[in-house]
Design a protein around this motif. Structure first.
Motif, PDB file in Angstrom:
ATOM      1  N   PHE A  50      25.087   6.617 -20.503  1.00  0.00           N
ATOM      2  CA  PHE A  50      23.692   7.419 -20.880  1.00  0.00           C
ATOM      3  C   PHE A  50      22.766   6.975 -19.651  1.00  0.00           C
ATOM      4  CE2 PHE A  50      19.795   7.632 -23.007  1.00  0.00           C
ATOM      5  CZ  PHE A  50      19.460   8.979 -24.023  1.00  0.00           C
ATOM      6  N   GLY A  51      22.393   6.125 -18.732  1.00  0.00           N
ATOM      7  CA  GLY A  51      21.878   5.840 -18.373  1.00  0.00           C
ATOM      8  C   GLY A  51      21.694   7.332 -16.972  1.00  0.00           C
ATOM      9  N   THR A  52      23.471   6.802 -16.802  1.00  0.00           N
ATOM     10  CA  THR A  52      23.232   7.976 -15.886  1.00  0.00           C
ATOM     11  C   THR A  52      23.270   8.962 -16.128  1.00  0.00           C
ATOM     12  OG1 THR A  52      24.916   6.193 -14.961  1.00  0.00           O
ATOM     13  CG2 THR A  52      25.312   8.425 -14.263  1.00  0.00           C
ATOM     14  N   LEU A  53      23.757   9.525 -16.765  1.00  0.00           N
ATOM     15  CA  LEU A  53      23.272  10.924 -17.454  1.00  0.00           C
ATOM     16  C   LEU A  53      21.987  11.387 -17.813  1.00  0.00           C
ATOM     17  CD1 LEU A  53      26.175  11.841 -20.164  1.00  0.00           C
ATOM     18  CD2 LEU A  53      26.594  12.490 -17.910  1.00  0.00           C
ATOM     19  N   MET A  54      21.560  10.870 -17.948  1.00  0.00           N
ATOM     20  CA  MET A  54      20.065  10.871 -17.891  1.00  0.00           C
ATOM     21  C   MET A  54      19.341  10.951 -16.986  1.00  0.00           C
ATOM     22  SD  MET A  54      19.352  10.905 -21.679  1.00  0.00           S
ATOM     23  CE  MET A  54      17.493  11.704 -20.827  1.00  0.00           C
ATOM     24  N   SER A  55      20.287  10.709 -15.670  1.00  0.00           N
ATOM     25  CA  SER A  55      19.336  10.539 -14.338  1.00  0.00           C
ATOM     26  C   SER A  55      19.825  11.660 -13.999  1.00  0.00           C
ATOM     27  CB  SER A  55      19.943   9.394 -13.325  1.00  0.00           C
ATOM     28  OG  SER A  55      21.573   9.697 -13.278  1.00  0.00           O
ATOM     29  N   LEU A  56      20.671  12.649 -14.860  1.00  0.00           N
ATOM     30  CA  LEU A  56      20.878  14.158 -14.395  1.00  0.00           C
ATOM     31  C   LEU A  56      19.347  15.051 -14.254  1.00  0.00           C
ATOM     32  CD1 LEU A  56      24.038  15.204 -15.663  1.00  0.00           C
ATOM     33  CD2 LEU A  56      23.948  14.916 -13.385  1.00  0.00           C
ATOM     34  N   GLU A  57      18.142  14.538 -15.295  1.00  0.00           N
ATOM     35  CA  GLU A  57      17.356  14.605 -15.166  1.00  0.00           C
ATOM     36  C   GLU A  57      15.847  16.008 -13.881  1.00  0.00           C
ATOM     37  OE1 GLU A  57      14.970  12.467 -17.672  1.00  0.00           O
ATOM     38  OE2 GLU A  57      15.732  13.513 -19.056  1.00  0.00           O
ATOM     39  N   PRO A  58      16.534  14.916 -12.943  1.00  0.00           N
ATOM     40  CA  PRO A  58      16.032  15.581 -11.409  1.00  0.00           C
ATOM     41  C   PRO A  58      16.906  16.841 -11.131  1.00  0.00           C
ATOM     42  CG  PRO A  58      15.741  13.265 -11.805  1.00  0.00           C
ATOM     43  CD  PRO A  58      17.111  13.530 -12.966  1.00  0.00           C
ATOM     44  N   ALA A  59      17.981  16.691 -11.548  1.00  0.00           N
ATOM     45  CA  ALA A  59      19.136  18.181 -10.870  1.00  0.00           C
ATOM     46  C   ALA A  59      18.798  19.211 -12.234  1.00  0.00           C
ATOM     47  CB  ALA A  59      20.286  17.919 -10.994  1.00  0.00           C
ATOM     48  N   ILE A  60      18.169  18.808 -13.298  1.00  0.00           N
ATOM     49  CA  ILE A  60      17.888  20.094 -14.107  1.00  0.00           C
ATOM     50  C   ILE A  60      16.731  20.411 -13.251  1.00  0.00           C
ATOM     51  CG2 ILE A  60      17.233  20.736 -16.138  1.00  0.00           C
ATOM     52  CD1 ILE A  60      19.495  18.517 -17.358  1.00  0.00           C
ATOM     53  N   ALA A  61      16.296  19.744 -12.998  1.00  0.00           N
ATOM     54  CA  ALA A  61      14.179  20.040 -13.137  1.00  0.00           C
ATOM     55  C   ALA A  61      14.533  20.784 -11.190  1.00  0.00           C
ATOM     56  CB  ALA A  61      13.571  19.116 -12.835  1.00  0.00           C
ATOM     57  N   LEU A  62      15.224  20.533 -10.926  1.00  0.00           N
ATOM     58  CA  LEU A  62      15.485  21.149  -9.494  1.00  0.00           C
ATOM     59  C   LEU A  62      16.205  22.193  -9.774  1.00  0.00           C
ATOM     60  CD1 LEU A  62      16.855  19.789  -5.683  1.00  0.00           C
ATOM     61  CD2 LEU A  62      17.908  21.363  -7.041  1.00  0.00           C
ATOM     62  N   VAL A  63      17.115  22.674 -10.607  1.00  0.00           N
ATOM     63  CA  VAL A  63      17.724  23.929 -10.475  1.00  0.00           C
ATOM     64  C   VAL A  63      16.804  24.923 -11.285  1.00  0.00           C
ATOM     65  CG1 VAL A  63      19.270  25.310 -12.102  1.00  0.00           C
ATOM     66  CG2 VAL A  63      19.480  23.447 -10.859  1.00  0.00           C
ATOM     67  N   MET A  64      15.907  24.274 -12.314  1.00  0.00           N
ATOM     68  CA  MET A  64      14.826  25.158 -12.978  1.00  0.00           C
ATOM     69  C   MET A  64      13.441  26.067 -11.559  1.00  0.00           C
ATOM     70  SD  MET A  64      15.176  25.909 -16.230  1.00  0.00           S
ATOM     71  CE  MET A  64      17.493  25.920 -16.020  1.00  0.00           C
ATOM     72  N   GLY A  65      13.152  24.874 -10.704  1.00  0.00           N
ATOM     73  CA  GLY A  65      12.291  24.870  -9.899  1.00  0.00           C
ATOM     74  C   GLY A  65      13.337  26.328  -8.747  1.00  0.00           C
ATOM     75  N   LEU A  66      13.870  25.977  -8.673  1.00  0.00           N
ATOM     76  CA  LEU A  66      14.491  26.981  -7.689  1.00  0.00           C
ATOM     77  C   LEU A  66      14.737  28.595  -8.734  1.00  0.00           C
ATOM     78  CD1 LEU A  66      15.866  27.598  -4.830  1.00  0.00           C
ATOM     79  CD2 LEU A  66      17.983  27.304  -6.623  1.00  0.00           C
ATOM     80  N   LEU A  67      15.268  28.505  -9.782  1.00  0.00           N
ATOM     81  CA  LEU A  67      15.459  29.988 -10.521  1.00  0.00           C
ATOM     82  C   LEU A  67      14.027  30.165 -11.345  1.00  0.00           C
ATOM     83  CD1 LEU A  67      18.368  28.466 -12.319  1.00  0.00           C
ATOM     84  CD2 LEU A  67      18.024  30.183 -10.247  1.00  0.00           C
ATOM     85  N   ILE A  68      13.323  30.029 -11.251  1.00  0.00           N
ATOM     86  CA  ILE A  68      11.808  29.746 -12.181  1.00  0.00           C
ATOM     87  C   ILE A  68      10.860  30.558 -11.349  1.00  0.00           C
ATOM     88  CG2 ILE A  68       9.818  29.253 -13.529  1.00  0.00           C
ATOM     89  CD1 ILE A  68      12.257  28.060 -15.736  1.00  0.00           C
ATOM     90  N   LEU A  69      10.495  29.144 -10.514  1.00  0.00           N
ATOM     91  CA  LEU A  69       9.569  29.153  -9.273  1.00  0.00           C
ATOM     92  C   LEU A  69       9.601  29.534  -8.340  1.00  0.00           C
ATOM     93  CD1 LEU A  69       7.918  25.666 -10.651  1.00  0.00           C
ATOM     94  CD2 LEU A  69       6.890  27.572 -11.353  1.00  0.00           C
ATOM     95  N   GLY A  70      11.012  29.501  -7.346  1.00  0.00           N
ATOM     96  CA  GLY A  70      11.158  29.916  -6.246  1.00  0.00           C
ATOM     97  C   GLY A  70      11.330  28.261  -5.052  1.00  0.00           C
ATOM     98  N   GLN A  71      11.649  27.344  -5.611  1.00  0.00           N
ATOM     99  CA  GLN A  71      11.457  26.642  -4.931  1.00  0.00           C
ATOM    100  C   GLN A  71      13.014  25.955  -4.257  1.00  0.00           C
ATOM    101  OE1 GLN A  71       9.768  23.480  -7.618  1.00  0.00           O
ATOM    102  NE2 GLN A  71       7.504  23.703  -6.872  1.00  0.00           N
ATOM    103  N   VAL A  72      12.529  25.824  -3.189  1.00  0.00           N
ATOM    104  CA  VAL A  72      14.342  25.699  -2.169  1.00  0.00           C
ATOM    105  C   VAL A  72      13.985  24.235  -2.252  1.00  0.00           C
ATOM    106  CG1 VAL A  72      15.220  26.600  -0.660  1.00  0.00           C
ATOM    107  CG2 VAL A  72      13.887  27.931  -1.551  1.00  0.00           C
ATOM    108  N   PRO A  73      14.930  23.571  -2.224  1.00  0.00           N
ATOM    109  CA  PRO A  73      14.968  22.179  -2.143  1.00  0.00           C
ATOM    110  C   PRO A  73      14.927  21.444  -0.572  1.00  0.00           C
ATOM    111  CG  PRO A  73      16.957  22.446  -3.349  1.00  0.00           C
ATOM    112  CD  PRO A  73      16.313  24.161  -3.177  1.00  0.00           C
ATOM    113  N   ALA A  74      14.625  20.307   0.090  1.00  0.00           N
ATOM    114  CA  ALA A  74      15.142  19.726   1.123  1.00  0.00           C
ATOM    115  C   ALA A  74      16.413  19.872   1.337  1.00  0.00           C
ATOM    116  CB  ALA A  74      14.073  19.057   1.761  1.00  0.00           C
ATOM    117  N   PRO A  75      16.897  19.511   2.055  1.00  0.00           N
ATOM    118  CA  PRO A  75      18.637  19.459   2.688  1.00  0.00           C
ATOM    119  C   PRO A  75      18.119  17.828   1.723  1.00  0.00           C
ATOM    120  CG  PRO A  75      17.703  20.558   4.301  1.00  0.00           C
ATOM    121  CD  PRO A  75      16.578  20.959   3.243  1.00  0.00           C
ATOM    122  N   LEU A  76      17.793  16.717   2.362  1.00  0.00           N
ATOM    123  CA  LEU A  76      17.457  15.523   1.892  1.00  0.00           C
ATOM    124  C   LEU A  76      17.653  15.417   0.168  1.00  0.00           C
ATOM    125  CD1 LEU A  76      18.575  13.219   3.087  1.00  0.00           C
ATOM    126  CD2 LEU A  76      15.697  12.803   3.180  1.00  0.00           C
ATOM    127  N   ALA A  77      16.526  16.638  -0.582  1.00  0.00           N
ATOM    128  CA  ALA A  77      16.704  16.328  -1.785  1.00  0.00           C
ATOM    129  C   ALA A  77      17.975  17.213  -2.284  1.00  0.00           C
ATOM    130  CB  ALA A  77      15.368  17.011  -2.323  1.00  0.00           C
TER     131      ALA A  77
END
Length: 156
Positions: free
Chosen positions: A91-118
């Motif tokens: 459960f803890g590992t799955l909850m750590s997917l929240e940053p991935a969801i935030a990254l995808v939403m930032g890309l799709l909604i806000l047009g924020q392109v993540p840095a390669p390291l991120a």
């Protein structure tokens, strides 16, 4: 200080997962959540009261209650039910997917392109989540552990 706060947040998150799982194993249905949410609300009011509780209006109170139902009660109910079926580590590992969801939403909604390291960090978290779900199912709790904390005769 940032490291101290990060470690404190990690400890609180671990305690939340373990305690929620334990309550879920011992209390039937969502009764544990029905008690814990109001207690958390009262504690939150005690912390927030000095900052402006006097400025709360009836329409604002209605909006706050609606937000509490949608952003607190529904997700916590689903988490509560999930923790009955999964290991706390999965459960803890799955909850750590929240940053991935935030990254995808930032890309799709806000047009924020993540840095390669991120993006690489998010990919590692997703890989860990996949591994956790493959081995994350819990054994059924002991019949003795599923007993209510308060019997029907003790309830007021």
């Amino acid at each position: 200080m940032g490291l101290v706060f990060a470690l404190a947040a990690a400890a609180c998150w671990a305690a939340y997962i373990l305690l929620t799982q334990r309550v879920g194993d011992r209390v039937t249905g969502l009764n544990g959540l029905a008690v814990s949410i109001p207690v958390a609300g009262v504690l939150g009011v005690l912390v927030a009261a000095p900052a402006g509780l006097g400025r709360v209006t009836w329409p604002l109170l209605a909006a706050m209650l609606g937000l509490a139902a949608l952003s607190i009660v529904l997700p916590f109910s689903l988490e509560f039910l999930a923790l009955r079926r999964m290991t706390s580590s999965a459960f803890g590992t799955l909850m750590s997917l929240e940053p991935a969801i935030a990254l995808v939403m930032g890309l799709l909604i806000l047009g924020q392109v993540p840095a390669p390291l991120a993006a690489a960090g998010v990919a590692l978290v997703v890989a860990a989540g996949v591994g956790a779900t493959r081995a994350g199912e819990r054994a059924a709790p002991e019949p003795d552990a599923a007993r209510p904390l308060v019997s029907a005769h003790e309830a007021p």
